[in-house]
Design a protein around this motif. Structure first.
Motif, PDB file in Angstrom:
ATOM      1  N   ALA A  70      42.233  68.264  16.744  1.00  0.00           N
ATOM      2  CA  ALA A  70      42.698  67.186  15.711  1.00  0.00           C
ATOM      3  C   ALA A  70      44.023  67.906  15.242  1.00  0.00           C
ATOM      4  CB  ALA A  70      41.804  66.882  14.615  1.00  0.00           C
ATOM      5  N   GLY A  71      44.813  66.887  14.726  1.00  0.00           N
ATOM      6  CA  GLY A  71      46.181  67.377  14.047  1.00  0.00           C
ATOM      7  C   GLY A  71      45.847  67.393  12.479  1.00  0.00           C
ATOM      8  N   PRO A  72      46.751  67.788  11.671  1.00  0.00           N
ATOM      9  CA  PRO A  72      46.596  67.764  10.197  1.00  0.00           C
ATOM     10  C   PRO A  72      46.073  66.773   9.714  1.00  0.00           C
ATOM     11  CG  PRO A  72      48.777  68.573  10.987  1.00  0.00           C
ATOM     12  CD  PRO A  72      48.269  68.093  11.951  1.00  0.00           C
ATOM     13  N   ASP A  73      46.293  65.474  10.190  1.00  0.00           N
ATOM     14  CA  ASP A  73      45.722  64.120   9.602  1.00  0.00           C
ATOM     15  C   ASP A  73      44.449  63.926   9.945  1.00  0.00           C
ATOM     16  OD1 ASP A  73      46.420  63.401  12.038  1.00  0.00           O
ATOM     17  OD2 ASP A  73      47.433  61.890  11.726  1.00  0.00           O
ATOM     18  N   GLY A  74      43.790  64.520  10.993  1.00  0.00           N
ATOM     19  CA  GLY A  74      42.501  64.416  11.337  1.00  0.00           C
ATOM     20  C   GLY A  74      42.432  63.414  12.863  1.00  0.00           C
ATOM     21  N   GLY A  75      43.615  62.968  13.023  1.00  0.00           N
ATOM     22  CA  GLY A  75      43.710  62.336  14.333  1.00  0.00           C
ATOM     23  C   GLY A  75      43.476  63.194  15.551  1.00  0.00           C
ATOM     24  N   PRO A  76      43.449  62.863  16.660  1.00  0.00           N
ATOM     25  CA  PRO A  76      43.355  63.432  17.743  1.00  0.00           C
ATOM     26  C   PRO A  76      44.977  64.065  18.318  1.00  0.00           C
ATOM     27  CG  PRO A  76      42.856  61.384  18.760  1.00  0.00           C
ATOM     28  CD  PRO A  76      42.889  61.366  16.971  1.00  0.00           C
ATOM     29  N   ALA A  77      44.907  65.355  18.390  1.00  0.00           N
ATOM     30  CA  ALA A  77      46.234  65.864  19.042  1.00  0.00           C
ATOM     31  C   ALA A  77      46.446  66.146  20.344  1.00  0.00           C
ATOM     32  CB  ALA A  77      46.881  66.940  18.077  1.00  0.00           C
ATOM     33  N   LEU A  78      45.249  66.873  20.790  1.00  0.00           N
ATOM     34  CA  LEU A  78      45.029  67.361  22.378  1.00  0.00           C
ATOM     35  C   LEU A  78      43.411  67.213  22.511  1.00  0.00           C
ATOM     36  CD1 LEU A  78      46.764  70.926  22.083  1.00  0.00           C
ATOM     37  CD2 LEU A  78      47.875  68.726  22.884  1.00  0.00           C
ATOM     38  N   LYS A  79      43.243  67.015  23.801  1.00  0.00           N
ATOM     39  CA  LYS A  79      41.929  66.695  24.220  1.00  0.00           C
ATOM     40  C   LYS A  79      41.759  66.978  25.493  1.00  0.00           C
ATOM     41  CE  LYS A  79      38.522  62.725  24.778  1.00  0.00           C
ATOM     42  NZ  LYS A  79      38.296  61.438  24.630  1.00  0.00           N
ATOM     43  N   THR A  80      40.432  67.738  26.001  1.00  0.00           N
ATOM     44  CA  THR A  80      40.217  68.034  27.280  1.00  0.00           C
ATOM     45  C   THR A  80      38.704  67.368  27.492  1.00  0.00           C
ATOM     46  OG1 THR A  80      39.904  69.850  28.689  1.00  0.00           O
ATOM     47  CG2 THR A  80      39.144  70.156  26.422  1.00  0.00           C
ATOM     48  N   SER A  81      38.469  67.039  28.863  1.00  0.00           N
ATOM     49  CA  SER A  81      37.391  66.810  29.421  1.00  0.00           C
ATOM     50  C   SER A  81      36.895  67.143  30.714  1.00  0.00           C
ATOM     51  CB  SER A  81      37.542  64.903  29.412  1.00  0.00           C
ATOM     52  OG  SER A  81      37.658  64.522  28.152  1.00  0.00           O
ATOM     53  N   VAL A  82      35.537  67.138  30.735  1.00  0.00           N
ATOM     54  CA  VAL A  82      35.149  67.378  32.135  1.00  0.00           C
ATOM     55  C   VAL A  82      34.299  66.398  32.662  1.00  0.00           C
ATOM     56  CG1 VAL A  82      35.706  70.024  32.045  1.00  0.00           C
ATOM     57  CG2 VAL A  82      33.518  68.911  31.190  1.00  0.00           C
ATOM     58  N   MET A  83      34.148  66.046  33.801  1.00  0.00           N
ATOM     59  CA  MET A  83      33.110  65.154  34.403  1.00  0.00           C
ATOM     60  C   MET A  83      32.799  65.441  35.775  1.00  0.00           C
ATOM     61  SD  MET A  83      35.590  63.809  32.093  1.00  0.00           S
ATOM     62  CE  MET A  83      36.677  63.306  33.382  1.00  0.00           C
ATOM     63  N   LEU A  84      31.600  65.136  36.245  1.00  0.00           N
ATOM     64  CA  LEU A  84      31.129  65.265  37.637  1.00  0.00           C
ATOM     65  C   LEU A  84      30.272  64.120  37.833  1.00  0.00           C
ATOM     66  CD1 LEU A  84      30.085  68.214  39.803  1.00  0.00           C
ATOM     67  CD2 LEU A  84      28.409  66.374  39.225  1.00  0.00           C
ATOM     68  N   ALA A  85      30.028  63.496  38.975  1.00  0.00           N
ATOM     69  CA  ALA A  85      29.286  62.489  39.411  1.00  0.00           C
ATOM     70  C   ALA A  85      28.799  62.682  40.739  1.00  0.00           C
ATOM     71  CB  ALA A  85      30.075  61.054  39.353  1.00  0.00           C
ATOM     72  N   LEU A  86      27.571  62.615  40.929  1.00  0.00           N
ATOM     73  CA  LEU A  86      27.009  62.989  42.374  1.00  0.00           C
ATOM     74  C   LEU A  86      26.938  61.593  42.972  1.00  0.00           C
ATOM     75  CD1 LEU A  86      23.889  65.188  41.364  1.00  0.00           C
ATOM     76  CD2 LEU A  86      26.176  66.023  42.244  1.00  0.00           C
ATOM     77  N   PRO A  87      27.020  61.760  44.246  1.00  0.00           N
ATOM     78  CA  PRO A  87      27.172  60.505  45.168  1.00  0.00           C
ATOM     79  C   PRO A  87      25.882  59.508  44.879  1.00  0.00           C
ATOM     80  CG  PRO A  87      27.447  62.505  46.593  1.00  0.00           C
ATOM     81  CD  PRO A  87      26.932  62.831  45.150  1.00  0.00           C
ATOM     82  N   THR A  88      26.184  58.256  44.988  1.00  0.00           N
ATOM     83  CA  THR A  88      25.180  57.076  44.795  1.00  0.00           C
ATOM     84  C   THR A  88      25.116  56.161  46.058  1.00  0.00           C
ATOM     85  OG1 THR A  88      26.746  55.619  43.935  1.00  0.00           O
ATOM     86  CG2 THR A  88      25.830  57.260  42.258  1.00  0.00           C
ATOM     87  N   THR A  89      24.331  55.335  45.980  1.00  0.00           N
ATOM     88  CA  THR A  89      24.240  54.377  47.024  1.00  0.00           C
ATOM     89  C   THR A  89      25.683  53.617  47.467  1.00  0.00           C
ATOM     90  OG1 THR A  89      23.455  52.781  45.726  1.00  0.00           O
ATOM     91  CG2 THR A  89      21.691  54.098  46.914  1.00  0.00           C
ATOM     92  N   MET A  90      26.419  53.614  46.002  1.00  0.00           N
ATOM     93  CA  MET A  90      27.733  52.820  46.313  1.00  0.00           C
ATOM     94  C   MET A  90      28.751  53.680  46.660  1.00  0.00           C
ATOM     95  SD  MET A  90      26.700  49.627  45.749  1.00  0.00           S
ATOM     96  CE  MET A  90      28.187  48.840  45.377  1.00  0.00           C
TER      97      MET A  90
END
Length: 405
Positions: A256-276
């Motif tokens: 967060a920045g000084p005002d509490g709002g998001p400044a930077l963000k990081t994410s990780v995701m993994l999805a295994l194969p499906t029928t689709m």
């Protein structure tokens, strides 16, 4: 017979030898008899055995089984591909080649994985012995690759590194509802064979949660701030926002920045194969949500325009996270075979339009001077796709991020 082989020299290999003069064996390949006769004569001189059954065609290759002259020793497959010298492949290695390609959907194993290709400069017949530890292959739909045998005797195919601008179907997965000012991403396509049996266990999920605060991508989102004299750690990771189950994981961390709002963000995701969707996908993101909030967090007088070497470092860390840390959640990904070539896409995009609805150009947020000028003008996105083994090593990954082979 020192090397590996080509394609049209197997059918008539036996016509000269009265013991193997049954030309009917080669009726299916009448236009290749002369080539095959010459190839077989060369293999016979090396004591590789006599032909068994008929020769057959497989795509651009002509093939013939050979029985070894000494009992108890493996046989051979004589392989000829147009434009290459003949190669005799020990039967156990040939089995490994066929097995490595058998999971390719909608086509035969050799049509996918290709055929042995000779070492550079090799123009004479050659041999791939039963104790060989690696074989280079090409000519199939998977492109150039290498089949390698581990110390445990397990063969595994991996593509030889190559680059393209082709965007995969997963390039923009997990981006709905997000409009960061700058988005740095590594998305890895993992076409594992027999992926239906894979699952994400609770113990492995718990281990990932412990690892994330110390992961390469956590270092990637904090590194630019540290270079500007401020320590903004990525320690608090939360589940979401894209769902978690036995078939997928998703975690994010917001600075967060000084005002509490998001400044930077990081994410990780993994999805295994499906029928689709038959391909597993792993992804690691670093987002500059609000450059003004980030500038306020690092303190006055700091230039928050990223240097290109910073972009390279961030992409390298997201790549490492998406190819090594995330796939480990299924157990031992190194033991899994591929049903197609794996790819990694590295992306740099501006995604938050200005008030006039136009996306800003990358050079307003990243110093691209080291890349020179482009006839296409300034861009709002850049991307490259690397077809390579996911864990290709940090050194080679760094060279790829720098645009060097």
């Amino acid at each position: 017979m020192p090397g590996q082989s080509g394609a049209e020299e197997i059918v008539d290999a036996y016509a000269k030898n009265s013991a193997y003069s049954d030309v009917r064996r080669f009726a299916r390949l009448p236009d290749r008899k002369r080539e095959m006769r010459a190839a077989y004569e060369q293999s016979a001189e090396a004591g590789l055995g006599r032909p068994v059954g008929g020769a057959w065609a497989q795509g651009a290759a002509a093939l013939q089984d050979l029985d070894h002259e000494r009992d108890g020793e493996p046989g051979w497959v004589l392989c000829l591909v147009a434009g290459c010298p003949p190669v005799a492949v020990a039967a156990p290695v040939w089995q490994a080649i066929a097995e490595a390609g058998r999971h390719a959907p909608g086509q035969g194993p050799l049509a996918a994985i290709g055929f042995p290709c000779p070492p550079e400069g090799m123009d004479t017949p050659w041999v791939i012995a039963a104790d060989s530890r690696s074989v280079d292959l090409d000519g199939g739909s998977w492109g150039a690759g290498r089949l390698t045998c581990s110390e445990r005797g397990v063969w595994r195919w991996q593509p030889l590194p190559r680059f393209s601008l082709n965007q995969g179907r997963s390039a923009e997965n997990w981006t709905a509802g997000q409009t960061p000012t700058l988005h740095l991403r590594a998305v890895v396509n993992l076409p594992w064979a027999k992926a239906g049996r894979l699952e994400i266990s609770k113990p492995r999920r718990a281990l990932l949660e412990q690892q994330l605060p110390h992961s390469p991508v956590a270092g990637a989102v904090t590194m630019p701030s540290k270079r500007r004299g401020s320590n903004l750690p990525a320690t608090r990771w939360e589940r979401g926002p894209f769902g978690n189950s036995a078939r997928c994981v998703g975690y994010s961390c917001t600075i967060a920045g000084p005002d509490g709002g998001p400044a930077l963000k990081t994410s990780v995701m993994l999805a295994l194969p499906t029928t689709m969707e038959s391909t597993g996908v792993a992804c690691a993101d670093v987002l500059i949500e609000n450059p003004q909030a980030w500038a306020a967090a690092v303190g006055p007088g700091r230039d928050t325009r990223l240097g290109f070497e910073e972009v390279q470092a961030v992409l390298l860390n997201t790549w490492e996270t998406a190819t090594e840390l995330l796939p480990d959640i299924v157990g031992d990904p190194a033991g899994l075979s591929f049903a197609a070539p794996p790819t990694t896409e590295l992306r740099i995009t501006c995604e938050q339009p200005a008030d006039n609805g136009v996306l800003p150009t990358l050079d307003s947020l990243v110093d691209l001077a080291s890349l020179g000028t482009s006839d296409g003008g300034t861009l709002s996105r850049m991307a490259v796709t690397i077809t390579a083994a996911p864990t290709m090593g940090r050194g080679r990954s760094a060279r790829a991020c720098c645009g060097r082979r």
